[in-house]
Design an enzyme around this catalytic site. Structure first.
Site, short mmCIF file in Angstrom:
data_model
loop_
_atom_site.label_atom_id
_atom_site.label_comp_id
_atom_site.label_asym_id
_atom_site.label_seq_id
_atom_site.Cartn_x
_atom_site.Cartn_y
_atom_site.Cartn_z
N HIS A 170 -5.34 -3.20 -2.88
CA HIS A 170 -4.98 -2.23 -3.93
C HIS A 170 -4.87 -2.85 -5.31
O HIS A 170 -4.56 -2.16 -6.28
CB HIS A 170 -3.66 -1.54 -3.57
N LYS A 187 -11.75 1.06 -1.89
CA LYS A 187 -10.70 1.64 -2.74
C LYS A 187 -11.21 1.69 -4.18
O LYS A 187 -12.05 2.51 -4.48
CB LYS A 187 -9.40 0.88 -2.51
N SER A 203 0.80 -1.23 0.00
CA SER A 203 0.00 0.00 0.00
C SER A 203 0.83 1.28 0.00
O SER A 203 0.39 2.30 -0.50
CB SER A 203 -0.97 0.00 1.18
#
Ligand SMILES: *Cc1c(COP(=O)(O)O)cnc(C)c1O
Length: 387
Positions: free
Chosen positions: A206, A238, A178
């Site tokens: 991610h 996200k 990250s």
């Protein structure tokens, strides 16, 4: 911490340039935002595909609220598990090519729940040194022997696995790190884990939405099936632009988590309208490959420009493109200078990153334009290169 005099610790934090402050947002999440009353161009959200403010998601969210109201009212195991949650779990199972998926209220809770349900005293957990805080916390809380291997180093991991005597062993890694943007050597991790009869868990917070032809993350990009990667975790706050998280895997894994994952059992289910919005989001994630293609173009443009300026980039092919600055003081100063020039890019400092690893964590979104990237580069030139 001196609980009777908290000002000591706070003062120390200030002196170390590590004090954290929140800025107040008054607009949707998008490249152009109103923050602390000022219009700024932002490069720090995880809204990689630009979906957090997408009209389809907003409409779905409203529909969900009309149908289910706002609060879920209780935990999934009481009467908070709505049809919307259930449908989303089925859609996520389909999306990941796993038999089942289980929805959690946040990624932090998914990690805590999965690791502590599966591992305990007498077992051993092996984690990449740069894993997300929630995975490290989960490992510690589990009560298992907890070992960290050097970042991305499968040879060191293999040696540690070979030396360990515990019967149950689990290897845990971020899919995309990250704070660095680097992709974990997932294929090698799978081989190493298999060879040593350990299970593998990947947190692809991610990677989902961003990597793979259909946004299936590292599992899709590297073709890892359930035998190679039995415990696959993703988050929805996200690239998906909503909130929550999931674990995907076998029937037995998901049933085990429903029975034993405390952060699943003892918490209120996320509002059903969020699940309705996430179903709309999933549709876009899978079908609109142009968002990933656009992102790739922006990443290439940013990296070329930053390299021409001589900025200290990291080897990342993802939308996470940190600029290494070293000291917390320098990172703060550059971030402040950017802010003065209308760009929001928060400084990332220890303990989130290693000492002297302070950085500006640039993140790109499919909603950025080439002109946005060029503006960032020209401000960086003034603030970092000439500054
Ligand atoms: C953001 C993140 C989490 C936590 O997910 P939330 O849904 O924000 O709680 C977990 N792991 C990684 C790698 C993350 O980046």
């Amino acid at each position: 911490m001196a609980v009777k005099d908290l000002s000591v610790a706070l003062q120390q934090r200030r002196e170390q340039q590590l004090y954290r402050q929140r800025q107040v947002v008054e607009s949707p999440q998008s490249p152009a935002m109103v923050v602390d009353g000022r219009k700024v161009l932002t490069f720090c959200s995880n809204d990689y595909l630009g979906l957090a403010d997408h009209p389809d998601l907003i409409a779905a969210f409203k529909r969900g609220a009309d149908q289910y109201g706002v609060g879920s009212g209780s935990a999934h195991l009481v009467n908070g598990h709505s049809r919307a949650h259930h449908e989303l779990e089925e859609a996520l199972a389909d999306f990941t090519g796993r038999p089942r998926a289980l929805l959690f209220s946040t990624g932090y809770m998914a990690n805590l729940g999965a690791v502590t349900a599966l591992m305990g005293r007498g077992d051993a957990i092996f984690e990449d040194r740069l894993n997300h805080a929630s995975l490290l916390d989960a490992g510690l809380l589990s009560g298992a022997r907890f070992k960290r291997y050097p970042h991305g180093d499968c040879a060191a991991l293999a040696k540690m696995l070979g030396d360990s005597g515990q019967a149950e062993r689990m290897v845990v890694s971020d899919g995309v790190f990250s704070m660095d943007g680097a992709i974990a050597p997932v294929t090698e991790l799978a081989t190493t884990a298999k060879l040593h009869d350990a299970s593998l868990m990947i947190d692809d917070a991610h990677g989902f939405g961003v990597l793979g032809e259909h946004g299936g993350g590292v599992a899709e990009q590297y073709g890892l099936d359930m035998a190679q990667l039995p415990i696959l975790m993703g988050t929805l706050g996200k690239a998906f632009g909503t909130a929550g998280a999931f674990i995907a895997g076998s029937e037995a894994l998901i049933e085990t988590l429903i029975q034993f994952a405390r952060s699943y059992i003892y918490t209120t289910a996320q509002p059903p309208a969020i699940a309705v919005a996430t179903l709309a989001s999933l549709q876009i994630v899978v079908t609109e490959n142009w968002r990933r293609e656009k992102l790739k173009g922006l990443i290439t443009r940013f990296r070329q420009g930053a390299q021409e300026l001589g900025l200290d980039l990291m080897p990342s092919e993802t939308p996470i493109q940190p600029i290494l600055l070293g000291s917390a003081e320098r990172a703060l100063a550059v971030s402040e200078s950017l802010w003065q020039q209308g760009i929001l890019l928060t400084a990332i400092r220890p303990p989130t990153v290693p000492a002297e690893g302070s950085r500006l964590r640039v993140t790109l979104s499919a909603r950025h334009s080439e002109a946005d990237v060029d503006q960032l580069l020209s401000v960086l030139e003034r603030s970092v290169v000439s500054g």
